[in-house]
Every structure is written in structure tokens, then in C-alpha cells.
Design a protein around this motif. Sequence first.
Motif, PDB file in Angstrom:
ATOM      1  N   PHE A  33       0.870  -1.170   0.000  1.00 30.52           N
ATOM      2  CA  PHE A  33       0.000   0.000   0.000  1.00 30.52           C
ATOM      3  C   PHE A  33       0.905   1.216   0.000  1.00 30.52           C
ATOM      4  N   TYR A  34       0.855   2.022  -1.078  1.00 27.89           N
ATOM      5  CA  TYR A  34       1.826   3.109  -1.186  1.00 27.89           C
ATOM      6  C   TYR A  34       1.309   4.214  -2.107  1.00 27.89           C
ATOM      7  N   LEU A  35       1.921   5.382  -1.949  1.00 32.23           N
ATOM      8  CA  LEU A  35       1.671   6.522  -2.815  1.00 32.23           C
ATOM      9  C   LEU A  35       2.772   6.528  -3.871  1.00 32.23           C
ATOM     10  N   ASP A  36       2.424   6.195  -5.109  1.00 28.03           N
ATOM     11  CA  ASP A  36       3.414   6.056  -6.181  1.00 28.03           C
ATOM     12  C   ASP A  36       3.670   7.427  -6.817  1.00 28.03           C
ATOM     13  N   MET A  37       4.367   8.273  -6.085  1.00 27.84           N
ATOM     14  CA  MET A  37       4.574   9.663  -6.486  1.00 27.84           C
ATOM     15  C   MET A  37       5.470   9.763  -7.711  1.00 27.84           C
ATOM     16  N   ARG A  38       5.026  10.536  -8.722  1.00 27.69           N
ATOM     17  CA  ARG A  38       5.809  10.757  -9.948  1.00 27.69           C
ATOM     18  C   ARG A  38       5.885  12.255 -10.223  1.00 27.69           C
ATOM     19  N   THR A  39       7.110  12.748 -10.386  1.00 27.60           N
ATOM     20  CA  THR A  39       7.353  14.144 -10.730  1.00 27.60           C
ATOM     21  C   THR A  39       7.830  14.190 -12.176  1.00 27.60           C
ATOM     22  N   ASN A 254      10.163  -4.925  -5.218  1.00 36.25           N
ATOM     23  CA  ASN A 254       9.431  -3.679  -5.027  1.00 36.25           C
ATOM     24  C   ASN A 254      10.294  -2.518  -5.515  1.00 36.25           C
ATOM     25  N   ARG A 255       9.681  -1.561  -6.212  1.00 42.88           N
ATOM     26  CA  ARG A 255      10.427  -0.404  -6.705  1.00 42.88           C
ATOM     27  C   ARG A 255      10.697   0.570  -5.558  1.00 42.88           C
ATOM     28  N   LEU A 256      11.957   0.969  -5.413  1.00 43.61           N
ATOM     29  CA  LEU A 256      12.348   1.944  -4.404  1.00 43.61           C
ATOM     30  C   LEU A 256      12.548   3.331  -5.000  1.00 43.61           C
ATOM     31  N   PHE A 257      12.984   3.368  -6.260  1.00 46.21           N
ATOM     32  CA  PHE A 257      13.249   4.644  -6.932  1.00 46.21           C
ATOM     33  C   PHE A 257      13.304   4.369  -8.426  1.00 46.21           C
ATOM     34  N   GLY A 258      12.864   5.338  -9.220  1.00 50.67           N
ATOM     35  CA  GLY A 258      12.933   5.163 -10.666  1.00 50.67           C
ATOM     36  C   GLY A 258      13.080   6.483 -11.386  1.00 50.67           C
ATOM     37  N   THR A 274      10.914  11.818 -15.888  1.00 56.17           N
ATOM     38  CA  THR A 274      10.053  11.457 -14.771  1.00 56.17           C
ATOM     39  C   THR A 274      10.873  10.871 -13.637  1.00 56.17           C
ATOM     40  N   LEU A 275      10.670  11.383 -12.418  1.00 50.87           N
ATOM     41  CA  LEU A 275      11.243  10.815 -11.203  1.00 50.87           C
ATOM     42  C   LEU A 275      10.127  10.092 -10.456  1.00 50.87           C
ATOM     43  N   ARG A 276      10.360   8.832 -10.147  1.00 47.33           N
ATOM     44  CA  ARG A 276       9.345   8.012  -9.483  1.00 47.33           C
ATOM     45  C   ARG A 276       9.844   7.645  -8.091  1.00 47.33           C
TER      46      ARG A 276
END
Length: 284
Positions: A33-39, A254-258, A274-276
Motif C-alpha cells: 500500500f503506497y503513494l506512487d509519487m511521480r514528478t 518492489n520499486r524503491l526509486f525510478g 520522470t522521477l518516481r
Amino acid sequence: MLVSFCATGLALGKDEDDGEEDTTKAKPALPNFYLDMRTIYSTLPAGTLSIGFSAPPLLATLANLSALRTLNSPSSQSVSIDLPLTVDVNDQLSVYGGVSGATSQAGTDPWTAFSIFSFTLGFQADIYQQNGGMFPTITVQSNVSRSTSDSPLASTTYNTILEAGYALNADETRGLLAGMQYAKVLVDTPLARVSPDVMGYVGGYYQWDNNWKFTGRFGVQHFGGAQLLTLTPFPAFTQPILRLDLDRMDDDDNRLFGITAQIAWTPKPSYQLTLRTPLYAIKN
């Protein structure tokens, strides 16, 4: 359909556990359960529209075009933030929903104030998993995004990606990709029309032992053009598109950073970075 898919996956998982030894690793009680924040920073050449692999920035572009004081669309740039709240229901299904906001700058105008421009609901599901077999994993991702703006160009976007991934080893750390994307934009006013965007692509991925993963996709995008109110029609084009992803994963995938870089020719290049940065409340 999604509830049935989820229930079936859970039932199959239970049946498999019944036949395994007690030493089998227990499955987590709660899903990720997470907020998949993308800038996202993106640029757009004058007189063009582009959808690419990400439809929400187009909604911000349409909202800004309705406020222009000219018949031509100038070059523009924008910074947007997507905040989809995501639940990984199981290994095969994720559902998400959230809002997107942006600030943009067109021509010689100053940057606009940051504002929420859309909300999105969607899912991603593996409808078939390779699991060492001869047939590739088939994944479908579909979402709908709706403008929150009351501008004349308020719109709804439907975006669907169907992708096949063939793993080349048992650990699934390297493989090949092929997919198609279809995006449809419906504008509220009958005075505007945006034709569908269709894309086909191929690619591959490689994950190192330190859990860094690189993915590349190269394809061709066909956009049917658009007519927006009194603006000069946006021409149709068929041009290449390139997307490169570099992700940091953990041992449980699990993705930690992208970070994602995209170049879409429209026919002039349109750039997107895009920064994820997922923010986990529960991570298994």
C-alpha cells in the motif's frame, strides 16, 4: 471483473499452499500500500500535441490551450506531479487512483500557479504469467483520467497498454518486451476534436545483482491530429518514440526509486523526464 480476478488468484494461491511443506514461506497478510509519487518535467514544440506513454500531462496541456490569446499554440514546458494511491492486491493485480497537478509556461508567458488538473483511476494486471514456460507474461494496464478544470477544453482520456514480456532466464532478470497502446481523448465541447493515439513498440530489460534494473522501449506513435476551438488544427503524425527506465528494486522486486526519460518526435522532439519515488505505508 477485477474482484473475480483477485478472488481467483487468492484461491489458487491457497490451493498451492495446501500441498506444500510447512517450511514454505508464509504469504503476507496485507498487500503493498503506497503513494506512487511521480514528478514529471516535459516540453512540447509549438503547434503540436503529444500523448506518448503518459496521458495525464495532455489534460494539463488542453486546459492551458483554452486560455491562449493566439490562434497558434506556442512551445511550452510543464512540471506535473502524479499522486496515485496504489494497492498491490497480489502478484498479478494492482489498482490505483489519485490526482495530478501541474504548473506550466507557454511562449513568453510566466509560469502558471500550481493547480490540480485531473484525477485518474486504473489497474494493472498480469492476465497470464510465464513462470518458466514457453509463453510470455501478458500484462494489461488501463486507466481513465478526467479533467477537474471547468475550461472549454475539459476532457476525459482513456488509455490502455497491452504488453508481452518474455523472460530469458529462470530469475526473470532479463527479457524481451513487445506491446501496443491505445489512447482516446473525449473533449466536452463539440467544437473540439482529438483523434486517437496508437503506439506499437518493442524493447527489453536487464536487472543486475545489485537490484538496479534497466528497461528500454522503442516504437512508433501515430496521432490522428486535433482541432481545438479556434486554434489552428494540430496535424497528424506518425513518428518514432523512445523510452528508457532505470529503477532501483529491493530483494522482493518492489520499486524503491525510478527515473524515466522519453523522447517523442511530433515530428519535432518532445522531451519528458520522470522521477518516481514510491512512499510505502505497507511494503512486503
